[in-house]
Design a protein around this motif. Structure first.
Motif, PDB file in Angstrom:
ATOM      1  N   PHE A  48      22.020  -1.094  81.157  1.00 60.36           N
ATOM      2  CA  PHE A  48      23.144  -1.906  80.387  1.00 60.36           C
ATOM      3  C   PHE A  48      23.074  -2.068  79.450  1.00 60.36           C
ATOM      4  CE2 PHE A  48      20.586  -2.788  84.460  1.00 60.36           C
ATOM      5  CZ  PHE A  48      21.604  -3.756  85.396  1.00 60.36           C
ATOM      6  N   GLY A  49      23.514  -1.531  78.309  1.00 59.72           N
ATOM      7  CA  GLY A  49      23.585  -1.408  77.746  1.00 59.72           C
ATOM      8  C   GLY A  49      23.603  -2.596  75.813  1.00 59.72           C
ATOM      9  N   ILE A  50      22.151  -1.816  76.883  1.00 59.32           N
ATOM     10  CA  ILE A  50      21.083  -2.966  75.601  1.00 59.32           C
ATOM     11  C   ILE A  50      20.285  -1.652  75.554  1.00 59.32           C
ATOM     12  CG2 ILE A  50      19.261  -4.768  74.957  1.00 59.32           C
ATOM     13  CD1 ILE A  50      20.072  -6.163  77.856  1.00 59.32           C
ATOM     14  N   ALA A  51      20.482  -2.107  73.642  1.00 64.07           N
ATOM     15  CA  ALA A  51      19.314  -1.745  72.284  1.00 64.07           C
ATOM     16  C   ALA A  51      18.343  -2.111  72.057  1.00 64.07           C
ATOM     17  CB  ALA A  51      20.163  -1.919  71.418  1.00 64.07           C
ATOM     18  N   SER A  52      17.005  -0.540  72.759  1.00 63.31           N
ATOM     19  CA  SER A  52      15.358  -0.865  73.604  1.00 63.31           C
ATOM     20  C   SER A  52      15.218  -0.014  72.532  1.00 63.31           C
ATOM     21  CB  SER A  52      15.550  -1.038  74.691  1.00 63.31           C
ATOM     22  OG  SER A  52      15.825   0.267  75.890  1.00 63.31           O
ATOM     23  N   ARG A  53      13.834   0.005  72.600  1.00 60.31           N
ATOM     24  CA  ARG A  53      13.262   1.552  72.339  1.00 60.31           C
ATOM     25  C   ARG A  53      11.687   0.780  72.754  1.00 60.31           C
ATOM     26  NH1 ARG A  53      12.305  -0.233  65.444  1.00 60.31           N
ATOM     27  NH2 ARG A  53      11.281  -2.028  66.145  1.00 60.31           N
ATOM     28  N   TYR A  54      11.158   1.778  72.729  1.00 57.59           N
ATOM     29  CA  TYR A  54       9.981   1.944  73.260  1.00 57.59           C
ATOM     30  C   TYR A  54       8.548   2.080  72.359  1.00 57.59           C
ATOM     31  CZ  TYR A  54       5.602   4.048  76.322  1.00 57.59           C
ATOM     32  OH  TYR A  54       4.497   4.001  76.654  1.00 57.59           O
ATOM     33  N   ILE A  55       7.816   1.496  72.402  1.00 60.80           N
ATOM     34  CA  ILE A  55       6.629   1.488  71.530  1.00 60.80           C
ATOM     35  C   ILE A  55       5.005   1.802  71.935  1.00 60.80           C
ATOM     36  CG2 ILE A  55       6.102   0.297  69.270  1.00 60.80           C
ATOM     37  CD1 ILE A  55       8.564  -0.139  69.525  1.00 60.80           C
ATOM     38  N   ASP A  56       4.596   2.689  71.675  1.00 66.33           N
ATOM     39  CA  ASP A  56       3.043   3.275  71.047  1.00 66.33           C
ATOM     40  C   ASP A  56       2.067   1.983  70.628  1.00 66.33           C
ATOM     41  OD1 ASP A  56       2.658   4.298  74.089  1.00 66.33           O
ATOM     42  OD2 ASP A  56       3.316   5.961  73.360  1.00 66.33           O
ATOM     43  N   GLY A  57       1.258   1.468  70.122  1.00 61.20           N
ATOM     44  CA  GLY A  57       0.482   1.143  69.730  1.00 61.20           C
ATOM     45  C   GLY A  57      -0.819   0.650  69.949  1.00 61.20           C
ATOM     46  N   SER A  86       8.193  -3.065  74.912  1.00 56.59           N
ATOM     47  CA  SER A  86       9.179  -2.752  74.801  1.00 56.59           C
ATOM     48  C   SER A  86      10.120  -3.702  74.065  1.00 56.59           C
ATOM     49  CB  SER A  86      10.018  -2.543  76.010  1.00 56.59           C
ATOM     50  OG  SER A  86      11.504  -2.277  76.204  1.00 56.59           O
ATOM     51  N   GLU A  87      10.740  -3.054  73.593  1.00 53.28           N
ATOM     52  CA  GLU A  87      11.587  -4.111  72.496  1.00 53.28           C
ATOM     53  C   GLU A  87      12.892  -3.985  72.591  1.00 53.28           C
ATOM     54  OE1 GLU A  87       8.342  -4.146  68.627  1.00 53.28           O
ATOM     55  OE2 GLU A  87      10.389  -3.194  68.187  1.00 53.28           O
ATOM     56  N   ILE A  88      14.102  -5.147  72.312  1.00 47.14           N
ATOM     57  CA  ILE A  88      15.243  -5.000  73.022  1.00 47.14           C
ATOM     58  C   ILE A  88      16.241  -5.005  71.357  1.00 47.14           C
ATOM     59  CG2 ILE A  88      15.371  -5.057  75.129  1.00 47.14           C
ATOM     60  CD1 ILE A  88      16.611  -7.774  74.108  1.00 47.14           C
ATOM     61  N   TYR A  89      17.095  -4.860  70.953  1.00 45.04           N
ATOM     62  CA  TYR A  89      17.778  -5.518  69.671  1.00 45.04           C
ATOM     63  C   TYR A  89      18.542  -6.052  69.501  1.00 45.04           C
ATOM     64  CZ  TYR A  89      19.939  -5.100  64.878  1.00 45.04           C
ATOM     65  OH  TYR A  89      20.538  -5.147  63.854  1.00 45.04           O
ATOM     66  N   VAL A  90      18.069  -8.007  68.999  1.00 43.01           N
ATOM     67  CA  VAL A  90      19.095  -8.585  68.734  1.00 43.01           C
ATOM     68  C   VAL A  90      20.325  -8.708  67.905  1.00 43.01           C
ATOM     69  CG1 VAL A  90      19.243 -11.079  69.307  1.00 43.01           C
ATOM     70  CG2 VAL A  90      17.395 -10.063  70.892  1.00 43.01           C
ATOM     71  N   PRO A  91      21.569  -8.657  67.757  1.00 36.90           N
ATOM     72  CA  PRO A  91      22.051  -8.709  66.702  1.00 36.90           C
ATOM     73  C   PRO A  91      22.157  -9.993  66.678  1.00 36.90           C
ATOM     74  CG  PRO A  91      23.155  -8.059  68.639  1.00 36.90           C
ATOM     75  CD  PRO A  91      21.789  -7.934  68.870  1.00 36.90           C
ATOM     76  N   LEU A  92      21.875 -10.426  64.784  1.00 35.25           N
ATOM     77  CA  LEU A  92      22.463 -12.113  64.940  1.00 35.25           C
ATOM     78  C   LEU A  92      22.833 -12.508  64.115  1.00 35.25           C
ATOM     79  CD1 LEU A  92      18.382 -12.416  63.287  1.00 35.25           C
ATOM     80  CD2 LEU A  92      19.486 -12.596  65.580  1.00 35.25           C
ATOM     81  N   ASN A  93      24.374 -11.214  63.289  1.00 42.97           N
ATOM     82  CA  ASN A  93      25.489 -11.337  62.944  1.00 42.97           C
ATOM     83  C   ASN A  93      26.598 -10.230  63.225  1.00 42.97           C
ATOM     84  OD1 ASN A  93      24.098 -13.118  60.612  1.00 42.97           O
ATOM     85  ND2 ASN A  93      22.914 -11.488  60.221  1.00 42.97           N
ATOM     86  N   VAL A  94      28.258 -10.917  62.551  1.00 43.33           N
ATOM     87  CA  VAL A  94      28.760  -9.732  63.318  1.00 43.33           C
ATOM     88  C   VAL A  94      28.890  -8.716  62.189  1.00 43.33           C
ATOM     89  CG1 VAL A  94      30.596 -12.072  63.611  1.00 43.33           C
ATOM     90  CG2 VAL A  94      30.277 -10.851  61.265  1.00 43.33           C
ATOM     91  N   ASP A  95      28.535  -8.081  61.625  1.00 43.10           N
ATOM     92  CA  ASP A  95      27.994  -6.758  60.913  1.00 43.10           C
ATOM     93  C   ASP A  95      27.665  -6.116  61.925  1.00 43.10           C
ATOM     94  OD1 ASP A  95      25.975  -8.362  60.134  1.00 43.10           O
ATOM     95  OD2 ASP A  95      25.767  -7.248  58.381  1.00 43.10           O
ATOM     96  N   GLY A  96      26.170  -7.185  62.951  1.00 39.38           N
ATOM     97  CA  GLY A  96      25.345  -5.816  63.965  1.00 39.38           C
ATOM     98  C   GLY A  96      23.891  -5.993  62.657  1.00 39.38           C
ATOM     99  N   SER A  97      23.622  -6.006  61.905  1.00 41.38           N
ATOM    100  CA  SER A  97      22.358  -6.960  61.539  1.00 41.38           C
ATOM    101  C   SER A  97      21.753  -7.903  62.564  1.00 41.38           C
ATOM    102  CB  SER A  97      22.291  -6.729  59.931  1.00 41.38           C
ATOM    103  OG  SER A  97      22.934  -8.976  59.720  1.00 41.38           O
ATOM    104  N   GLY A  98      20.288  -7.289  62.762  1.00 46.96           N
ATOM    105  CA  GLY A  98      19.852  -8.150  63.573  1.00 46.96           C
ATOM    106  C   GLY A  98      18.497  -7.687  63.738  1.00 46.96           C
ATOM    107  N   VAL A  99      17.369  -8.079  64.339  1.00 48.49           N
ATOM    108  CA  VAL A  99      15.933  -7.744  64.603  1.00 48.49           C
ATOM    109  C   VAL A  99      15.406  -7.189  65.901  1.00 48.49           C
ATOM    110  CG1 VAL A  99      15.688 -10.197  63.378  1.00 48.49           C
ATOM    111  CG2 VAL A  99      15.893 -10.295  65.415  1.00 48.49           C
ATOM    112  N   TRP A 100      14.584  -6.518  65.568  1.00 46.93           N
ATOM    113  CA  TRP A 100      14.057  -5.869  67.259  1.00 46.93           C
ATOM    114  C   TRP A 100      12.816  -7.236  67.723  1.00 46.93           C
ATOM    115  CZ3 TRP A 100      15.579  -1.654  69.799  1.00 46.93           C
ATOM    116  CH2 TRP A 100      15.979  -0.939  68.624  1.00 46.93           C
TER     117      TRP A 100
END
Length: 101
Positions: A48-57, A86-100
């Motif tokens: 669905f076009g959401i930046a996501s990543r799989y984490i092992d830990g 799983s984590e998704i990337y949430v952009p917080l600014n117009v420049d694309g910076s954000g948080v996982w």
């Protein structure tokens, strides 16, 4: 997934065949362990076009705090502590910076 899939917590775990796609297998069986849920969620988010990543830990929920050895603090990490998510990337600014998250 939350309503139609089961967590398979009792060994031996039913696993996909060697070389079989885990997400396709999991969607077909609707039963698996936490890593199957995380892998499938990651694939769905990406579809669905959401930046996501799989984490092992591991999680520290079941570790014992306050252990010391040779003057250093430590935690014992057991098989019970292994975890995947799983984590998704949430952009917080117009420049694309954000948080996982």
């Amino acid at each position: 997934m939350q309503e139609n899939f089961e967590v398979d917590i009792f060994p031996p775990y039913n696993r996909p065949a060697q070389g079989e796609d885990v997400v396709e297998w999991f969607c077909g069986t609707q039963s698996g362990i936490f890593s199957d849920f995380a892998a499938t969620y990651t694939a769905f988010a990406r579809a669905f076009g959401i930046a996501s990543r799989y984490i092992d830990g591991f999680n520290s929920r079941y570790t014992t705090e306050g252990n010391t050895w040779e003057g250093k603090n430590y935690r014992i990490i057991k098989r019970l502590n292994l975890y995947s998510w799983s984590e998704i990337y949430v952009p917080l600014n117009v420049d694309g910076s954000g948080v996982w998250t």
